[in-house]
Design a protein around this motif. Structure first.
Motif, PDB file in Angstrom:
ATOM      1  N   THR A 107      13.153  10.011   3.906  1.00 45.95           N
ATOM      2  CA  THR A 107      11.722   9.909   3.592  1.00 45.95           C
ATOM      3  C   THR A 107      11.518   8.716   2.682  1.00 45.95           C
ATOM      4  O   THR A 107      12.466   8.032   2.321  1.00 45.95           O
ATOM      5  CB  THR A 107      11.223  11.163   2.857  1.00 45.95           C
ATOM      6  N   TRP A 108      10.286   8.506   2.320  1.00 44.70           N
ATOM      7  CA  TRP A 108       9.975   7.396   1.423  1.00 44.70           C
ATOM      8  C   TRP A 108       9.102   7.932   0.305  1.00 44.70           C
ATOM      9  O   TRP A 108       8.238   8.764   0.546  1.00 44.70           O
ATOM     10  CB  TRP A 108       9.246   6.294   2.193  1.00 44.70           C
ATOM     11  N   ASN A 109       9.323   7.470  -0.930  1.00 46.68           N
ATOM     12  CA  ASN A 109       8.478   7.950  -2.024  1.00 46.68           C
ATOM     13  C   ASN A 109       7.270   7.048  -2.263  1.00 46.68           C
ATOM     14  O   ASN A 109       6.506   7.258  -3.193  1.00 46.68           O
ATOM     15  CB  ASN A 109       9.290   8.132  -3.309  1.00 46.68           C
ATOM     16  N   GLY A 110       7.105   6.050  -1.420  1.00 51.42           N
ATOM     17  CA  GLY A 110       5.893   5.234  -1.507  1.00 51.42           C
ATOM     18  C   GLY A 110       5.910   4.189  -2.597  1.00 51.42           C
ATOM     19  O   GLY A 110       4.879   3.643  -2.936  1.00 51.42           O
ATOM     20  N   LYS A 111       7.090   3.917  -3.166  1.00 49.34           N
ATOM     21  CA  LYS A 111       7.091   3.003  -4.309  1.00 49.34           C
ATOM     22  C   LYS A 111       7.635   1.616  -3.974  1.00 49.34           C
ATOM     23  O   LYS A 111       6.943   0.631  -4.090  1.00 49.34           O
ATOM     24  CB  LYS A 111       7.860   3.632  -5.455  1.00 49.34           C
ATOM     25  N   ASN A 112       8.903   1.549  -3.582  1.00 49.19           N
ATOM     26  CA  ASN A 112       9.504   0.243  -3.391  1.00 49.19           C
ATOM     27  C   ASN A 112       9.803   0.032  -1.905  1.00 49.19           C
ATOM     28  O   ASN A 112      10.389   0.895  -1.260  1.00 49.19           O
ATOM     29  CB  ASN A 112      10.802   0.196  -4.204  1.00 49.19           C
TER      30      ASN A 112
END
Lengths: 275, 168
Positions: free
Chosen positions: A181-186
């Motif tokens: 998944t992706w945490n939406g930051k980098n």
């Protein structure tokens, strides 16, 4: 009756606003619901055409980088070819009737996006080229995303930089699976979650796609382990994965057509019904 | 009336084109873009047809959503901005704004600046809240709103000064 008309006339501005707002809000909510194709997407003649036009200009700016990437990939493929044990034998196709299981369509990113929480790319091949939704997209370095909507000549791709739908992945060395998944930051890092604690991971280990997904074939590169955390609530590992791909500059990509996908899905559906 | 309509239509298309081709590719710090296409809603004539404004902002938003693959996020933000615009005028220029000749594309005064600032903040906050869609990333939403607002305001003011009709 008169009063009803009066009411409508008096509040017509507000009613128009409410009507349009409900329409817009339903579009927004629909787009956030899991696993549903969007009504509004850039895979259409108009927006696809505009992006194709701008891309034909922008394409010149990174021709050199693209060439270098292609040369590198060629070198890697050549080395694979020269290092196969028996060069007189044909590469083994699938055992059933010699049919190739996986087909590849070459395509080009005409619109890249990495600034929001759920990112979509637009590619210049659509169902005329045999692209359907839920096909995997990779490039020479690693995975890019999954096809979402298609039109005649364009398709949109849900990038791996999205906070909503995970991709099955595993640690190459130990075969422990997790979901990506992706945490939406980098934009350079994604997260591999739900990795069991007994998996032995070290910084620098390679993460590849798992065999569970019918979208991607197994063992396509994703990235390397950058940092390892333990989730306090679930006691699973969460791993920061440094992507091989630079998601901010994508050029030519490959769309993967898995011919057995429908068969696998149908079989799984049947099995679930029988339970 | 007719020339004003043509002028607005041209502004609609040009701002949208500039947004899609130029401003969406800024990606400052990886994810911060100015959304200066809302200048269309800000600069719409004060006494213009409010139904037309509402419909036009709906079209503006939905075209942006088409290009950005963002569902209906821009549409909601644009509609909201168009709807609260009269109240913002009241707040910035005083109650009797309708009887004055409020001209926005002129030298920057505190009233004009406060109007532009409030419009941009309202639009961006709605946009980012709906785009992220969870309050888990509240801090992220606020940060994005602040930086994007700064960016948008700078570009809006530059654009206003650039397009300003030079007749005096």
């Amino acid at each position: 009756m008169q009063q009803i008309f009066n009411f409508i006339f008096k509040n017509s501005y507000r009613m128009l606003f409410l009507l349009l707002m409900i329409l817009a809000l339903s579009l927004t909510i629909q787009s956030h619901s899991y696993h549903k194709s969007k009504i509004i997407s850039s895979a259409n003649f108009f927006t696809g055409g505009v992006y194709q036009m701008t891309n034909s200009v922008e394409g010149y700016f990174n021709l050199k980088i693209q060439n270098e990437e292609l040369a590198k990939e060629n070198a890697r493929l050549k080395s694979l070819l020269f290092n196969t044990k028996d060069t007189t034998k044909m590469a083994k196709l699938d055992t059933i009737k010699g049919v190739k299981k996986i087909d590849i369509v070459e395509s080009e990113v005409i619109k890249n996006s990495y600034s929001s929480q759920i990112n979509f790319l637009t590619l210049n091949s659509g169902f005329k080229q045999g692209v359907k939704s839920e096909m995997g997209v990779i490039n020479s370095l690693g995975i890019v995303g999954v096809v979402e909507n298609t039109s005649a000549n364009y398709c949109t791709v849900l990038s791996i930089l999205n906070t909503e739908s995970p991709i099955n992945a595993k640690i190459k060395k130990s075969n422990h699976i997790g979901s990506l998944t992706w945490n939406g930051k980098n934009t350079g890092f994604v997260q591999l979650v739900d990795v069991p604690r007994l998996a032995s991971v070290r910084k620098g280990d390679t993460i590849v796609t798992g065999a569970q997904s019918t979208i991607f074939p197994a063992n396509i590169n994703i990235g390397t382990v950058h940092k390892i955390y333990t989730d306090n609530q679930t006691n699973f590992y969460t791993i920061d994965v440094k992507l091989f791909n630079d998601m901010t500059s994508l050029g030519h990509v490959y769309i993967i057509k898995n011919k057995d996908r429908d068969e696998i899905i149908n079989l799984e559906k049947k099995t679930q019904k029988n339970e | 009336m007719n020339s004003a309509m043509l002028f607005n239509l041209a502004r609609f298309i040009l701002l949208l084109a500039a947004q899609v081709v130029i401003f969406n590719n800024f990606n400052f710090m990886g994810y911060i873009n100015p959304y200066s296409y809302i200048l269309f809603i800000i600069l719409f004539p004060v006494n213009g047809n409010k139904y037309a404004l509402l419909t036009a902002s709906f079209l503006l938003g939905i075209t942006m959503d088409l290009f950005c693959n963002s569902g209906g996020v821009h549409t909601v933000a644009c509609l909201l901005l168009a709807f609260v615009r009269p109240s913002l005028f009241k707040f910035s220029f005083g109650l009797s704004y309708e009887y004055q000749t409020v001209r926005l594309n002129d030298v920057l005064t505190p009233e004009r600046f406060s109007f532009i600032f409030l419009s941009v903040v309202i639009h961006h906050l709605t946009l980012f809240v709906l785009e992220v869609f969870t309050f888990e990333y509240l801090w992220d939403i606020i940060l994005r709103t602040i930086i994007s607002t700064l960016f948008t305001i700078i570009i809006c003011i530059l654009l206003i000064y650039l397009i300003k009709p030079s007749k005096r």
